[in-house]
Design a protein around this motif. Structure first.
Motif, mmCIF file in Angstrom:
data_model
loop_
_atom_site.group_PDB
_atom_site.id
_atom_site.type_symbol
_atom_site.label_atom_id
_atom_site.label_comp_id
_atom_site.label_asym_id
_atom_site.label_seq_id
_atom_site.Cartn_x
_atom_site.Cartn_y
_atom_site.Cartn_z
ATOM 1 N N MET A 9 0.823 -1.199 0.000
ATOM 2 C CA MET A 9 0.000 0.000 0.000
ATOM 3 C C MET A 9 0.865 1.259 0.000
ATOM 4 N N ILE A 10 1.947 1.239 0.767
ATOM 5 C CA ILE A 10 2.845 2.396 0.791
ATOM 6 C C ILE A 10 3.476 2.602 -0.583
ATOM 7 N N GLY A 11 3.793 1.502 -1.274
ATOM 8 C CA GLY A 11 4.297 1.624 -2.633
ATOM 9 C C GLY A 11 3.313 2.316 -3.548
ATOM 10 N N ALA A 12 2.017 2.015 -3.357
ATOM 11 C CA ALA A 12 0.987 2.686 -4.157
ATOM 12 C C ALA A 12 0.879 4.167 -3.789
ATOM 13 N N ILE A 13 1.057 4.467 -2.503
ATOM 14 C CA ILE A 13 1.017 5.872 -2.073
ATOM 15 C C ILE A 13 2.159 6.649 -2.724
ATOM 16 N N LEU A 14 3.328 6.021 -2.836
ATOM 17 C CA LEU A 14 4.468 6.698 -3.466
ATOM 18 C C LEU A 14 4.202 7.021 -4.927
ATOM 19 N N GLY A 15 3.346 6.217 -5.563
ATOM 20 C CA GLY A 15 2.989 6.497 -6.945
ATOM 21 C C GLY A 15 3.535 5.482 -7.909
ATOM 22 N N PRO A 16 2.799 5.182 -8.972
ATOM 23 C CA PRO A 16 3.261 4.210 -9.963
ATOM 24 C C PRO A 16 4.380 4.781 -10.817
ATOM 25 N N PRO A 17 5.094 3.913 -11.551
ATOM 26 C CA PRO A 17 6.137 4.410 -12.465
ATOM 27 C C PRO A 17 5.546 5.384 -13.476
ATOM 28 N N GLY A 18 6.288 6.425 -13.768
ATOM 29 C CA GLY A 18 5.822 7.421 -14.716
ATOM 30 C C GLY A 18 5.013 8.533 -14.107
ATOM 31 N N VAL B 170 6.325 13.673 -5.032
ATOM 32 C CA VAL B 170 6.621 14.404 -3.800
ATOM 33 C C VAL B 170 5.490 14.234 -2.800
ATOM 34 N N ALA B 171 4.250 14.394 -3.264
ATOM 35 C CA ALA B 171 3.101 14.224 -2.377
ATOM 36 C C ALA B 171 3.069 12.805 -1.806
ATOM 37 N N GLY B 172 3.330 11.807 -2.650
ATOM 38 C CA GLY B 172 3.338 10.427 -2.182
ATOM 39 C C GLY B 172 4.441 10.169 -1.179
ATOM 40 N N ALA B 173 5.627 10.722 -1.427
ATOM 41 C CA ALA B 173 6.749 10.524 -0.515
ATOM 42 C C ALA B 173 6.468 11.146 0.852
ATOM 43 N N VAL B 174 5.826 12.327 0.844
ATOM 44 C CA VAL B 174 5.487 12.981 2.117
ATOM 45 C C VAL B 174 4.475 12.139 2.893
ATOM 46 N N GLY B 175 3.439 11.663 2.195
ATOM 47 C CA GLY B 175 2.428 10.858 2.866
ATOM 48 C C GLY B 175 2.978 9.545 3.380
ATOM 49 N N ALA B 176 3.725 8.832 2.522
ATOM 50 C CA ALA B 176 4.275 7.547 2.932
ATOM 51 C C ALA B 176 5.314 7.718 4.035
ATOM 52 N N GLY B 177 6.183 8.725 3.904
ATOM 53 C CA GLY B 177 7.192 8.953 4.919
ATOM 54 C C GLY B 177 6.598 9.299 6.265
ATOM 55 N N THR B 178 5.532 10.093 6.240
ATOM 56 C CA THR B 178 4.866 10.452 7.501
ATOM 57 C C THR B 178 4.301 9.217 8.184
ATOM 58 N N LEU B 179 3.672 8.343 7.411
ATOM 59 C CA LEU B 179 3.104 7.125 7.987
ATOM 60 C C LEU B 179 4.187 6.247 8.596
ATOM 61 N N VAL B 180 5.288 6.052 7.893
ATOM 62 C CA VAL B 180 6.368 5.198 8.406
ATOM 63 C C VAL B 180 6.992 5.801 9.655
ATOM 64 N N LEU B 181 7.204 7.105 9.662
ATOM 65 C CA LEU B 181 7.790 7.754 10.848
ATOM 66 C C LEU B 181 6.859 7.668 12.043
#
Length: 586
Positions: A526-535, A542-553
């Motif tokens: 699910m976190i991989g999907a939040i980061l965004g698909p290829p392309g 950036v939005a996906g990285a912020v959301g996924a990073g916040t959840l992991v932290l």
């Protein structure tokens, strides 16, 4: 291309190239099939070439950066495993006590290594054991679980003695190695070293896995064998599909084409990874009986994978071909192997032939070892009787154990219904004491007494996020036909759903540690999907990285916050109460 040309092109496709009917029906609901690829890449998707950007930013030379990137498939999982091991072995002997069900398994393990079977211990012996007492009579003891998990625990006791470090050592080893396995399994499953290591890191900071890795219970051992079996069938899937891909004909453009002769008729030869899976599933069953559910679930998954592989390779009748070519050998390499391993695990019990006394009957042997000769009324003469009587005795013993395990309904303070497991509504307290200031780590200047607790509580934010991840995987499996989601859901279902049949039985939330690795895989997906698909666009990334990073932290912070009640560290009572977020946790 005109519409007329497209129609003729569609009509000219082979049966293997036509979209299956279910895809045509789902298109009405917005389903979009994945773009066509070379069949070889569909059978065995390649691992992406690791990037060197991070190493370059750190000032590493280009050639060295390429080497580090190539090694990342092992170095990154090993670093995650090192972290998991350090925190699991930190003060492993604390608390210096026999906590929760260690009172059964630690002592049974010691007797197994001494006599080959579980012995009967005196009542109220735990304090003497902590004081160094390790003598036990050889009178047989009645136990309700197979011996492998206790053999594993006993290995640590053989190395370090009958003490908390000894009986927890091997469980901590397997808990640490399970993190390494999950990193590698996630990497193979998702074709991403990052997502694989993320799944392993999530399990490393889960409170339930952490506590279970530091407690000599059987469920962590069962989890290790189940995860190892899953990894073996995953490797076997890649190996068998690679053989199909290698046998496909190649067109003038260099791409492989589906071929019904290969898909329907190719024999895949020896499959040692399936035999390894059978061995691990046998060890799982010989640790706790619910390993049988994983044997059935993984067996069904193997059959479906074989049929899907042959269909992709061009088989016209993939299920018939799988039944003819694959299923018989899949059965022989798993079920009989698992049964043989299970019986072999009772070798110590079988070997305890004992001595016969007219007054006391059979002595110096395992519980019910000679039931067939005594109460069973079978003759002991002849070779066959010497083989069959022990098996009859074991069968009688297993019947008693089945009756016990399926009717156990004694109320327990910390029992919980499986409906509450995913939200961690009722954790289990393994150890609790209230030291006074200046005692057992309680600060001298503490205003009141302290609390020391070892609470088998999963990291709450991880488990709550995993509930959403399971919903996402159900969508991926049902509407996107994502086999990875189906594989993860299979592991969760096998470890979780059977307990709903025994809701009146006395059961506990720590049983959920068996399917915890699959929850971590689901969350990583699910976190991989939040980061965004290829392309994806830079903004989306950036939005996906912020959301996924916040959840992991937040999950990592949650683990750190509950650290004192995972390790039995003395904290002021007020600090302990602050960590009891719900009344049901007390």
């Amino acid at each position: 291309m005109t519409s007329d040309t497209a129609t003729h092109a569609s009509q000219g496709r082979t049966a293997a190239e036509q979209p299956p009917p279910w895809q045509l029906r789902l298109r009405r609901f917005g389903y979009a099939a994945r773009p066509q690829q070379d069949v070889r890449e569909r059978l065995v998707p390649p691992f992406p070439e690791p990037g060197t950007r991070v190493w370059s930013l750190l000032g590493v030379r280009q050639d060295a950066a390429h080497r580090l990137a190539r090694w990342s498939g092992w170095t990154s999982p090993l670093l995650v495993t090192l972290f998991a091991g350090l925190i699991r072995f930190w003060h492993l002997g604390s608390p210096k006590a026999v906590i929760f069900d260690e009172t059964y398994y630690a002592k049974d393990a010691w007797a197994l290594w001494k006599y080959g079977y579980e012995a009967k211990w005196p009542d109220d012996i735990n304090d003497k054991v902590i004081g160094g007492w390790s003598d036990v009579a050889d009178a047989p003891g009645y136990v309700v679980h197979p011996p492998v998990g206790k053999w594993v625990i006993g290995l640590g006791e053989w190395l370090f003695g009958l003490n908390p470090v000894g009986w927890r050592f091997m469980v901590a080893v397997l808990g640490t190695l399970s993190v390494l396995m999950l990193c590698r399994i996630g990497r193979r499953l998702f074709r991403s070293t990052f997502l694989g290591c993320l799944a392993g890191a999530l399990m490393a900071v889960d409170g339930l896995h952490f506590v279970m890795s530091r407690t000599s219970l059987l469920d962590s051992v069962l989890m290790f064998f189940v995860l190892a079996a899953f990894g073996c069938v995953l490797v076997d899937r890649d190996r068998s599909r690679a053989r199909l891909a290698a046998a496909l004909p190649v067109g003038p453009d260099g791409t492989a084409r589906p071929d019904d002769g290969v898909g329907d008729g190719l024999r895949l030869g020896p499959r040692p990874w399936r035999i390894a899976a059978g061995v691990f599933l046998g060890l799982a069953c010989a640790t706790k009986w619910n390993g049988i559910v994983f044997l059935a679930a993984f067996g069904l998954m193997i059959v479906l994978w074989d049929a899907a592989s042959r269909r992709t390779a061009g088989a016209r009748r993939p299920y018939r071909s799988a039944l003819r070519r694959d299923v018989p050998w899949a059965f022989l390499s798993t079920v009989p192997v698992a049964i043989a391993v299970y019986l072999a695990s009772w070798t110590g019990w079988f070997a305890g032939s004992g001595t016969y006394d007219r007054t006391n009957g059979w002595q110096h042997s395992g519980y019910n070892r000679h039931w067939a000769e005594n109460d069973g009324g079978y003759s002991t003469d002849g070779f066959l009787a010497g083989v069959l009587n022990p098996l009859r005795s074991l069968w009688k013993y297993e019947q008693e154990v089945w009756q016990f395990n399926t009717t156990l309904s004694s109320p327990h303070t910390y029992q919980s219904n499986p409906w509450s497991w995913l939200v961690q509504a009722r954790p289990v307290s393994y150890f609790y004491e209230s030291p006074k200031p200046g005692e057992d780590g309680c600060p001298v200047d503490a205003a009141d007494k302290c609390a020391r607790e070892v609470l088998a509580l999963g990291t709450p934010l991880l488990w709550w996020a995993a509930c959403f991840a399971l919903a996402y995987l159900l969508y991926r499996w049902a509407l996107r036909r994502d086999w990875r989601a189906g594989a993860v859901l299979c592991g969760v279902a096998a470890g979780y759903l059977p307990w709903f049949l025994w809701q009146e039985r006395t059961i506990f939330v720590f049983y959920a540690v068996v399917f915890l690795p699959f929850l971590c895989l689901a969350l990583a997906m699910m976190i991989g999907a939040i980061l965004g698909p290829p392309g994806s666009s830079e903004r989306r990334r950036v939005a996906g990285a912020v959301g996924a990073g916040t959840l992991v932290l937040l999950i990592a912070w949650n683990f750190i916050y509950f650290w004192p009640i995972y390790t039995g560290h003395a904290i002021p009572v007020d600090a302990w109460r602050n960590r009891m977020w719900f009344d049901s946790w007390i």
